[in-house]
Design a protein around this motif. Structure first.
Motif, PDB file in Angstrom:
ATOM      1  N   LEU A  39       0.827  -1.209   0.000  1.00 11.00           N
ATOM      2  CA  LEU A  39       0.000   0.000   0.000  1.00 11.00           C
ATOM      3  C   LEU A  39       0.860   1.257   0.000  1.00 11.00           C
ATOM      4  CD1 LEU A  39      -2.757   1.444   0.286  1.00 11.00           C
ATOM      5  CD2 LEU A  39      -2.486   1.207   2.770  1.00 11.00           C
ATOM      6  N   PHE A  40       1.873   1.306   0.867  1.00  5.47           N
ATOM      7  CA  PHE A  40       2.742   2.476   0.948  1.00  5.47           C
ATOM      8  C   PHE A  40       3.496   2.687  -0.366  1.00  5.47           C
ATOM      9  CE2 PHE A  40       3.243   1.734   5.796  1.00  5.47           C
ATOM     10  CZ  PHE A  40       1.942   2.164   5.986  1.00  5.47           C
ATOM     11  N   TYR A  41       3.940   1.590  -0.973  1.00  5.54           N
ATOM     12  CA  TYR A  41       4.680   1.696  -2.226  1.00  5.54           C
ATOM     13  C   TYR A  41       3.795   2.244  -3.349  1.00  5.54           C
ATOM     14  CZ  TYR A  41       7.207   0.373  -6.445  1.00  5.54           C
ATOM     15  OH  TYR A  41       7.836   0.397  -7.660  1.00  5.54           O
ATOM     16  N   LEU A  42       2.573   1.745  -3.436  1.00  5.81           N
ATOM     17  CA  LEU A  42       1.658   2.224  -4.465  1.00  5.81           C
ATOM     18  C   LEU A  42       1.366   3.716  -4.292  1.00  5.81           C
ATOM     19  CD1 LEU A  42      -0.884  -0.735  -4.701  1.00  5.81           C
ATOM     20  CD2 LEU A  42       0.876  -0.105  -6.356  1.00  5.81           C
ATOM     21  N   PHE A  43       1.133   4.112  -3.043  1.00  2.16           N
ATOM     22  CA  PHE A  43       0.873   5.528  -2.769  1.00  2.16           C
ATOM     23  C   PHE A  43       2.082   6.386  -3.147  1.00  2.16           C
ATOM     24  CE2 PHE A  43       1.447   8.978   0.373  1.00  2.16           C
ATOM     25  CZ  PHE A  43       0.428   9.803  -0.054  1.00  2.16           C
ATOM     26  N   HIS A  44       3.273   5.944  -2.743  1.00  2.74           N
ATOM     27  CA  HIS A  44       4.484   6.690  -3.044  1.00  2.74           C
ATOM     28  C   HIS A  44       4.699   6.786  -4.554  1.00  2.74           C
ATOM     29  CE1 HIS A  44       8.895   7.188  -3.597  1.00  2.74           C
ATOM     30  NE2 HIS A  44       8.740   8.035  -2.600  1.00  2.74           N
ATOM     31  N   ASN A  58      -3.833  12.685  -1.241  1.00  2.00           N
ATOM     32  CA  ASN A  58      -3.624  12.685   0.212  1.00  2.00           C
ATOM     33  C   ASN A  58      -4.894  12.302   0.961  1.00  2.00           C
ATOM     34  OD1 ASN A  58      -1.051  13.490  -0.307  1.00  2.00           O
ATOM     35  ND2 ASN A  58      -1.275  15.587   0.432  1.00  2.00           N
ATOM     36  N   SER A  59      -6.011  12.931   0.569  1.00  2.00           N
ATOM     37  CA  SER A  59      -7.287  12.620   1.224  1.00  2.00           C
ATOM     38  C   SER A  59      -7.682  11.169   0.973  1.00  2.00           C
ATOM     39  CB  SER A  59      -8.385  13.560   0.703  1.00  2.00           C
ATOM     40  OG  SER A  59      -8.082  14.900   0.998  1.00  2.00           O
ATOM     41  N   LEU A  60      -7.444  10.699  -0.251  1.00  2.00           N
ATOM     42  CA  LEU A  60      -7.780   9.315  -0.586  1.00  2.00           C
ATOM     43  C   LEU A  60      -6.956   8.344   0.247  1.00  2.00           C
ATOM     44  CD1 LEU A  60      -9.387   7.407  -2.426  1.00  2.00           C
ATOM     45  CD2 LEU A  60      -7.501   7.547  -4.077  1.00  2.00           C
ATOM     46  N   PHE A  61      -5.661   8.645   0.417  1.00  2.00           N
ATOM     47  CA  PHE A  61      -4.797   7.772   1.213  1.00  2.00           C
ATOM     48  C   PHE A  61      -5.242   7.739   2.674  1.00  2.00           C
ATOM     49  CE2 PHE A  61      -1.142   7.092   3.959  1.00  2.00           C
ATOM     50  CZ  PHE A  61      -0.676   5.881   3.478  1.00  2.00           C
ATOM     51  N   THR A 261     -16.264  10.000  -7.076  1.00  2.00           N
ATOM     52  CA  THR A 261     -16.266  11.367  -7.603  1.00  2.00           C
ATOM     53  C   THR A 261     -14.880  11.898  -7.945  1.00  2.00           C
ATOM     54  OG1 THR A 261     -16.205  12.237  -5.330  1.00  2.00           O
ATOM     55  CG2 THR A 261     -18.372  11.994  -6.390  1.00  2.00           C
ATOM     56  N   ASN A 262     -13.826  11.255  -7.401  1.00  2.00           N
ATOM     57  CA  ASN A 262     -12.495  11.814  -7.585  1.00  2.00           C
ATOM     58  C   ASN A 262     -11.518  10.939  -8.353  1.00  2.00           C
ATOM     59  OD1 ASN A 262     -12.134  14.461  -5.826  1.00  2.00           O
ATOM     60  ND2 ASN A 262     -13.445  13.048  -4.678  1.00  2.00           N
ATOM     61  N   ILE A 263     -11.830   9.661  -8.502  1.00  2.00           N
ATOM     62  CA  ILE A 263     -10.916   8.792  -9.241  1.00  2.00           C
ATOM     63  C   ILE A 263     -10.625   9.315 -10.646  1.00  2.00           C
ATOM     64  CG2 ILE A 263     -10.856   6.569 -10.445  1.00  2.00           C
ATOM     65  CD1 ILE A 263      -9.680   6.472  -7.702  1.00  2.00           C
ATOM     66  N   PRO A 264     -11.611   9.886 -11.371  1.00  2.00           N
ATOM     67  CA  PRO A 264     -11.289  10.426 -12.707  1.00  2.00           C
ATOM     68  C   PRO A 264     -10.165  11.450 -12.686  1.00  2.00           C
ATOM     69  CG  PRO A 264     -13.660  10.265 -12.440  1.00  2.00           C
ATOM     70  CD  PRO A 264     -13.068   9.973 -11.086  1.00  2.00           C
ATOM     71  N   GLN A 265      -9.964  12.142 -11.562  1.00  2.00           N
ATOM     72  CA  GLN A 265      -8.904  13.143 -11.462  1.00  2.00           C
ATOM     73  C   GLN A 265      -7.531  12.497 -11.393  1.00  2.00           C
ATOM     74  OE1 GLN A 265      -9.625  15.861  -8.273  1.00  2.00           O
ATOM     75  NE2 GLN A 265     -11.797  16.052  -8.722  1.00  2.00           N
ATOM     76  N   LEU A 266      -7.477  11.173 -11.105  1.00  2.00           N
ATOM     77  CA  LEU A 266      -6.205  10.478 -10.985  1.00  2.00           C
ATOM     78  C   LEU A 266      -5.819   9.765 -12.266  1.00  2.00           C
ATOM     79  CD1 LEU A 266      -6.782   8.879  -7.445  1.00  2.00           C
ATOM     80  CD2 LEU A 266      -5.757  11.088  -8.016  1.00  2.00           C
ATOM     81  N   ARG A 267      -6.538  10.060 -13.349  1.00  2.00           N
ATOM     82  CA  ARG A 267      -6.289   9.368 -14.608  1.00  2.00           C
ATOM     83  C   ARG A 267      -4.908   9.731 -15.139  1.00  2.00           C
ATOM     84  NH1 ARG A 267      -9.370  13.715 -15.629  1.00  2.00           N
ATOM     85  NH2 ARG A 267      -8.737  15.117 -17.327  1.00  2.00           N
ATOM     86  N   ILE A 268      -4.396   8.883 -16.004  1.00  2.00           N
ATOM     87  CA  ILE A 268      -3.095   9.141 -16.626  1.00  2.00           C
ATOM     88  C   ILE A 268      -3.218  10.272 -17.628  1.00  2.00           C
ATOM     89  CG2 ILE A 268      -1.275   8.158 -18.061  1.00  2.00           C
ATOM     90  CD1 ILE A 268      -1.899   5.464 -16.866  1.00  2.00           C
TER      91      ILE A 268
END
Length: 271
Positions: A39-44, A58-61, A261-268
């Motif tokens: 989990l920490f590695y994926l976040f980093h 940050n909020s998602l983590f 509502t926020n995952i689309p903001q993390l798109r590539i």
């Protein structure tokens, strides 16, 4: 600066993990540590990657941390303080009892075997107990014989114990009168260390067998907690634990809403 922000954000999960490890058995510790590292590695990786938009990470983590580590840990600590804080179904207790029976058979735990191992430690010479390997010509004071082997009955049960993992290759075989005891032996362990490990495992087993509730571990609570105890064999049983459960349900709802509502903001980002 970015690395420092990541470290600050990981402080609470790491402290949470350290506290939790004091309460866990070896196998559970390995599972929890491995999962947390992933989990920490994926976040980093997401935080430092230029391919991802970082808004909301940050909020998602933090929400993920609360849902999958903080609340399960809080419930488990509450259970450790007082096991009456949670209702355990008869099915769960029976499952725990079956795990103990399997452990007893696999490790050959019995009062007789315990006495043989204990007496071996006190009556055999240090020259024998401190050996890493055994030779054919050895003189014993208490045991009739001692050898390294791969017992047939352990070969047949390969993969049925330890969560489906294959058992270690070597076993220390003790013979005393008509009794035979096969003990898991690691190559880098002395005879003394193998016998002492058997006694330690026996003490742990004996304590858990006296009260099956002690066999319920963090993994059981983790699976129950992340599902908010729905269709679970574990149910919060006091006002305090029910309040914790309610707060957890609210956080889980916020997490699901936040993801949707926020995952689309993390798109590539497209180049």
């Amino acid at each position: 600066m970015k690395s420092k922000k990541i470290i600050y954000l990981l402080v609470l999960p790491i402290l949470n993990l350290i506290v939790l490890l004091f309460l866990l058995e070896v196998i559970e510790s390995f599972i929890v540590v491995l999962s947390s590292v992933v989990l920490f590695y994926l976040f980093h990786s997401l935080k430092i990657s230029k391919k991802y938009k970082k808004k909301g990470l940050n909020s998602l983590f933090i929400l993920f941390y609360l849902a999958i580590l903080f609340f399960p840990t809080s419930h488990f600590i509450s259970y450790k303080i007082n096991d009456n804080n949670y209702y355990l179904s008869d099915y769960l207790k029976e499952s725990a009892h079956n795990r103990l029976e399997n452990e007893k058979q696999y490790n050959q735990f019995s009062t007789l075997n315990y006495e043989v191992v204990k007496n071996s430690l006190s009556k055999e010479n240090d020259s024998i107990l401190n050996k890493l390997k055994l030779f054919k010509s050895i003189e014993l004071n208490y045991l009739d014989s001692i050898s390294l082997s791969v017992p047939e009955h352990h070969k047949k049960t390969k993969g049925l114990s330890g969560g489906g993992l294959a058992p270690p290759k070597y076993y220390l075989t003790l013979h005393r009168n008509n009794d035979r005891i096969d003990i898991i032996h690691h190559r880098n362990s002395t005879i003394r260390e193998t016998l002492e490990n058997y006694l330690d495992d026996y003490y742990s087993f004996y304590e858990r067998s006296k009260d099956v509730k002690k066999e319920i571990g963090f993994v059981d609570f983790w699976f129950a907690s992340i599902s908010s105890f729905k269709f679970s064999e574990i149910i919060p049983n006091t006002y305090l634990t029910k309040s914790l459960w309610l707060f957890q349900s609210i956080i889980s709802f916020i997490l699901l809403f936040y993801i949707s509502t926020n995952i689309p903001q993390l798109r590539i980002n497209k180049r």
